[in-house]
Design an enzyme around this catalytic site. Structure first.
Site, PDB file in Angstrom:
ATOM      1  N   ARG A 114       0.818  -1.240   0.000  1.00  0.00           N
ATOM      2  CA  ARG A 114       0.000   0.000   0.000  1.00  0.00           C
ATOM      3  C   ARG A 114       0.838   1.271   0.000  1.00  0.00           C
ATOM      4  NH1 ARG A 114      -3.277  -3.211   3.363  1.00  0.00           N
ATOM      5  NH2 ARG A 114      -5.040  -3.983   2.148  1.00  0.00           N
ATOM      6  N   LYS A 136       2.904  11.191 -11.608  1.00  0.00           N
ATOM      7  CA  LYS A 136       2.085  10.278 -12.420  1.00  0.00           C
ATOM      8  C   LYS A 136       2.873   9.001 -12.652  1.00  0.00           C
ATOM      9  CE  LYS A 136      -0.847  13.192 -15.252  1.00  0.00           C
ATOM     10  NZ  LYS A 136      -1.234  13.403 -16.648  1.00  0.00           N
ATOM     11  N   GLU A 178       9.119  17.762 -25.241  1.00  0.00           N
ATOM     12  CA  GLU A 178       8.446  18.227 -24.015  1.00  0.00           C
ATOM     13  C   GLU A 178       8.898  19.651 -23.666  1.00  0.00           C
ATOM     14  OE1 GLU A 178       6.012  16.746 -22.333  1.00  0.00           O
ATOM     15  OE2 GLU A 178       6.094  14.714 -23.128  1.00  0.00           O
ATOM     16  N   LYS A 224       6.689  22.918 -14.166  1.00  0.00           N
ATOM     17  CA  LYS A 224       5.880  21.743 -13.819  1.00  0.00           C
ATOM     18  C   LYS A 224       5.548  21.768 -12.330  1.00  0.00           C
ATOM     19  CE  LYS A 224       4.767  17.049 -14.559  1.00  0.00           C
ATOM     20  NZ  LYS A 224       4.958  15.831 -15.333  1.00  0.00           N
ATOM     21  N   GLU A 234      -4.758  16.806 -11.334  1.00  0.00           N
ATOM     22  CA  GLU A 234      -5.261  17.112 -12.670  1.00  0.00           C
ATOM     23  C   GLU A 234      -6.754  17.434 -12.666  1.00  0.00           C
ATOM     24  OE1 GLU A 234      -3.008  15.134 -15.871  1.00  0.00           O
ATOM     25  OE2 GLU A 234      -4.958  14.770 -16.751  1.00  0.00           O
ATOM     26  N   ARG A 238      -3.695  21.484 -14.256  1.00  0.00           N
ATOM     27  CA  ARG A 238      -2.669  20.539 -14.677  1.00  0.00           C
ATOM     28  C   ARG A 238      -2.892  20.014 -16.091  1.00  0.00           C
ATOM     29  NH1 ARG A 238       0.241  15.958 -10.911  1.00  0.00           N
ATOM     30  NH2 ARG A 238       1.446  15.035 -12.582  1.00  0.00           N
ATOM     31  N   ASN A 242      -0.906  18.570 -20.798  1.00  0.00           N
ATOM     32  CA  ASN A 242      -1.234  17.579 -21.827  1.00  0.00           C
ATOM     33  C   ASN A 242      -1.222  18.171 -23.234  1.00  0.00           C
ATOM     34  OD1 ASN A 242      -1.619  15.489 -19.988  1.00  0.00           O
ATOM     35  ND2 ASN A 242      -3.678  16.213 -19.549  1.00  0.00           N
ATOM     36  N   HIS A 245      -0.592  16.067 -26.231  1.00  0.00           N
ATOM     37  CA  HIS A 245      -0.640  14.652 -25.858  1.00  0.00           C
ATOM     38  C   HIS A 245      -1.878  13.912 -26.359  1.00  0.00           C
ATOM     39  CE1 HIS A 245       2.645  15.918 -23.372  1.00  0.00           C
ATOM     40  NE2 HIS A 245       2.863  14.684 -22.989  1.00  0.00           N
ATOM     41  N   HIS A 249      -0.959  10.404 -28.217  1.00  0.00           N
ATOM     42  CA  HIS A 249      -1.262   9.027 -27.827  1.00  0.00           C
ATOM     43  C   HIS A 249      -1.755   8.170 -29.000  1.00  0.00           C
ATOM     44  CE1 HIS A 249      -1.475  10.219 -23.309  1.00  0.00           C
ATOM     45  NE2 HIS A 249      -0.248  10.141 -23.769  1.00  0.00           N
ATOM     46  N   HIS A 262       7.961   8.985 -27.629  1.00  0.00           N
ATOM     47  CA  HIS A 262       6.922   9.791 -26.985  1.00  0.00           C
ATOM     48  C   HIS A 262       7.120  11.294 -27.260  1.00  0.00           C
ATOM     49  CE1 HIS A 262       4.005  11.010 -24.006  1.00  0.00           C
ATOM     50  NE2 HIS A 262       4.907  11.827 -23.485  1.00  0.00           N
TER      51      HIS A 262
HETATM   52  N1  LIG Z   1       4.723  10.269 -15.542  1.00  0.00           N
HETATM   53  C1  LIG Z   1       4.627  11.318 -16.318  1.00  0.00           C
HETATM   54  O1  LIG Z   1       4.195  12.404 -15.895  1.00  0.00           O
HETATM   55  C2  LIG Z   1       5.101  11.209 -17.733  1.00  0.00           C
HETATM   56  C3  LIG Z   1       5.257  12.369 -18.509  1.00  0.00           C
HETATM   57  C4  LIG Z   1       5.767  12.232 -19.794  1.00  0.00           C
HETATM   58  C5  LIG Z   1       6.093  10.977 -20.270  1.00  0.00           C
HETATM   59  N2  LIG Z   1       5.918   9.878 -19.497  1.00  0.00           N
HETATM   60  C6  LIG Z   1       6.281   8.535 -19.981  1.00  0.00           C
HETATM   61  O2  LIG Z   1       7.694   8.505 -20.140  1.00  0.00           O
HETATM   62  C7  LIG Z   1       8.018   7.499 -21.100  1.00  0.00           C
HETATM   63  C8  LIG Z   1       9.075   8.019 -22.035  1.00  0.00           C
HETATM   64  O3  LIG Z   1      10.228   8.347 -21.289  1.00  0.00           O
HETATM   65  P1  LIG Z   1      11.685   8.387 -21.942  1.00  0.00           P
HETATM   66  O4  LIG Z   1      11.635   9.189 -23.171  1.00  0.00           O
HETATM   67  O5  LIG Z   1      12.614   8.744 -20.866  1.00  0.00           O
HETATM   68  O6  LIG Z   1      11.872   6.888 -22.466  1.00  0.00           O
HETATM   69  P2  LIG Z   1      12.690   5.635 -21.909  1.00  0.00           P
HETATM   70  O7  LIG Z   1      12.555   5.509 -20.461  1.00  0.00           O
HETATM   71  O8  LIG Z   1      12.296   4.474 -22.750  1.00  0.00           O
HETATM   72  O9  LIG Z   1      14.197   6.034 -22.231  1.00  0.00           O
HETATM   73  C9  LIG Z   1      14.593   6.167 -23.578  1.00  0.00           C
HETATM   74  C10 LIG Z   1      15.849   5.330 -23.881  1.00  0.00           C
HETATM   75  O10 LIG Z   1      16.980   5.980 -23.300  1.00  0.00           O
HETATM   76  C11 LIG Z   1      17.724   5.020 -22.515  1.00  0.00           C
HETATM   77  N3  LIG Z   1      18.425   5.798 -21.500  1.00  0.00           N
HETATM   78  C12 LIG Z   1      17.964   6.223 -20.308  1.00  0.00           C
HETATM   79  N4  LIG Z   1      18.875   7.010 -19.722  1.00  0.00           N
HETATM   80  C13 LIG Z   1      19.954   7.067 -20.545  1.00  0.00           C
HETATM   81  C14 LIG Z   1      21.214   7.719 -20.495  1.00  0.00           C
HETATM   82  N5  LIG Z   1      21.546   8.525 -19.502  1.00  0.00           N
HETATM   83  N6  LIG Z   1      22.068   7.529 -21.525  1.00  0.00           N
HETATM   84  C15 LIG Z   1      21.716   6.760 -22.578  1.00  0.00           C
HETATM   85  N7  LIG Z   1      20.548   6.129 -22.698  1.00  0.00           N
HETATM   86  C16 LIG Z   1      19.665   6.288 -21.688  1.00  0.00           C
HETATM   87  C17 LIG Z   1      16.649   4.097 -22.041  1.00  0.00           C
HETATM   88  O11 LIG Z   1      17.203   2.880 -21.602  1.00  0.00           O
HETATM   89  C18 LIG Z   1      15.804   3.934 -23.291  1.00  0.00           C
HETATM   90  O12 LIG Z   1      16.413   3.050 -24.190  1.00  0.00           O
HETATM   91  C19 LIG Z   1       6.715   7.116 -21.767  1.00  0.00           C
HETATM   92  O13 LIG Z   1       6.333   5.866 -21.314  1.00  0.00           O
HETATM   93  C20 LIG Z   1       5.729   8.176 -21.309  1.00  0.00           C
HETATM   94  O14 LIG Z   1       4.406   7.699 -21.210  1.00  0.00           O
HETATM   95  C21 LIG Z   1       5.429   9.970 -18.250  1.00  0.00           C
END
Ligand SMILES: NC(=O)c1ccc[n+]([C@@H]2O[C@H](COP(=O)([O-])OP(=O)(O)OC[C@H]3O[C@@H](n4cnc5c(N)ncnc54)[C@H](O)[C@@H]3O)[C@@H](O)[C@H]2O)c1
Length: 354
Positions: A114, A136, A178, A224, A234, A238, A242, A245, A249, A262
């Site tokens: 939990r 999130k 972003e 942010k 949200e 907030r 998006n 977004h 999606h 993304h």
């Molecule tokens: N929670 C939220 O508020 C929120 C907001 C925006 C996006 N997201 C989510 O985030 C995800 C995308 O995140 P992302 O773009 O970081 O993708 P990711 O986590 O897949 O990372 C992208 C790639 O970079 C690699 N990597 C990570 N750190 C590295 C480094 N320092 N050097 C080299 N390679 C590295 C990873 O292993 C991966 O292959 C999506 O799933 C999206 O839905 C969440």
């Protein structure tokens, strides 16, 4: 070192630390009575073994790398591993990685026993500017992205821009998607400080962006944090985060999460939202061109996509933010400002899609 707080009613929810090489001080933040469980992926573990080795080897969980593994199976694997390793309520999960690791580890932290403490150590530009902040968490299902999850802010978010040294150009651009979003929504974030990120990005030579990155990350984190402070779950404000977004999606779903990242999908989404803003007369051609030029300056949308418009709209209607089948969309309405429009007519929507 820069420190930003996220609070509700004066209670600090998350502390954000931004500093080069702060990763080497991570263990200094640890409390002696807790066990710290590291969740990372194969790629990050290989790139940063010196961080992984600092954790007790039986407290390390390494998941497969990639958005396609952001699913129930991986979540379940994490939960089983944590239970097998005898995690307790007082313990803490440290998420080391990009948004995928952060979202999965965050959801695991929110649900196991939990809820246990969570520390986010974002290693991608997107995670530093966006996904690690605001709580999130979740994973994807066959019905769409992030449909299972929770709001669960990390107690600490440790941002070390030096992680970006190993990030490839493609992932860098994902984060830029972003960052451009923040530049275009800045006034809607209701920050008391005028950062004018749009101006910074427009005047910066592309080769100088990396040198300015710590400042840019800090501006995005401030924006942010400000929005999250005002609206943690949200309920209203907030939603501005998006921007781009709701279009992004379906793009990710239609490309099976494989051909497009993304951040790139967000950049395509911003272009579509801006076209809709232009069609609906909310912004003029000059501002529309300014937005498109900014996205093109950072080469965020190099490929031309043509989607089945009906399929696209159907997917938009499945978005978890859709109510009563009515698509609500954020479109630009003035410089650095976005507006939520409701009940968008399908012909204008179709006309804005590629
Ligand atoms: N929670 C939220 O508020 C929120 C907001 C925006 C996006 N997201 C989510 O985030 C995800 C995308 O995140 P992302 O773009 O970081 O993708 P990711 O986590 O897949 O990372 C992208 C790639 O970079 C690699 N990597 C990570 N750190 C590295 C480094 N320092 N050097 C080299 N390679 C590295 C990873 O292993 C991966 O292959 C999506 O799933 C999206 O839905 C969440």
């Amino acid at each position: 070192m820069e420190k930003i707080n996220i609070s509700i009613n004066e209670n600090i929810l998350s502390e954000i630390y931004i500093k080069d090489d702060i990763r080497y001080e991570l263990q200094d933040l640890f409390e002696s009575n807790k066990n710290y469980f590291l969740i990372t992926n194969t790629k990050v573990a290989k790139l940063y073994p010196q961080i992984v080795y600092k954790f007790n080897s039986d407290k390390v969980i390494i998941i497969k790398d990639g958005e396609k593994y952001k699913n129930f199976k991986t979540f379940n694997q994490i939960i089983n591993s944590l239970l097998d390793k005898k995690i307790e309520r007082k313990d803490c999960i440290v998420a080391l990685g990009g948004g995928v690791v952060g979202d999965l580890a965050g959801y695991a932290a929110s649900s196991i026993l939990r809820g246990v403490e969570l520390i986010q150590v974002p290693t991608t530009l997107l995670a530093m500017c966006d996904s690690s902040i605001g709580g999130k968490t979740g994973y994807n299902t066959k019905f769409g992205k992030n449909l299972v999850g929770s709001f669960y802010p990390a107690s600490k978010i440790i941002i070390d821009p030096q992680f970006l040294q190993t990030l490839n150009q493609y992932e860098y651009k994902c984060g830029m998607g972003e960052i451009v979003k923040y530049a275009l929504i800045e006034k809607s974030c209701l920050s008391k400080t005028d950062y004018n990120l749009l101006n910074i990005l427009e005047t910066l030579q592309t080769q100088d962006v990396k040198k300015e990155m710590q400042n840019i990350i800090s501006i995005c984190a401030h924006l942010k944090a400000n929005v999250v402070n005002l609206d943690i779950k949200e309920g209203g404000l907030r939603k501005v985060l998006n921007f781009g977004h709701t279009f992004a999606h379906p793009i990710e779903t239609l490309t099976n999460y494989k051909k497009i990242s993304h951040g790139q999908a967000v950049a395509y989404g911003i272009k579509i939202a801006s076209k809709l803003g232009l069609i609906l007369g909310k912004i003029d051609k000059d501002y529309f061109d300014e937005i498109i030029n900014l996205i093109d300056k950072f080469e965020l949308t190099q490929k031309d996509y043509h989607f089945d418009k009906q399929k696209f709209i159907k997917l938009m209607k499945q978005d978890k933010k859709v109510k009563n089948q009515k698509i609500n969309l954020l479109i630009p309405s003035a410089r650095q400002t976005v507006e939520l429009i409701e009940n968008t007519e399908e012909p204008s929507l179709e006309a804005s899609l590629p």
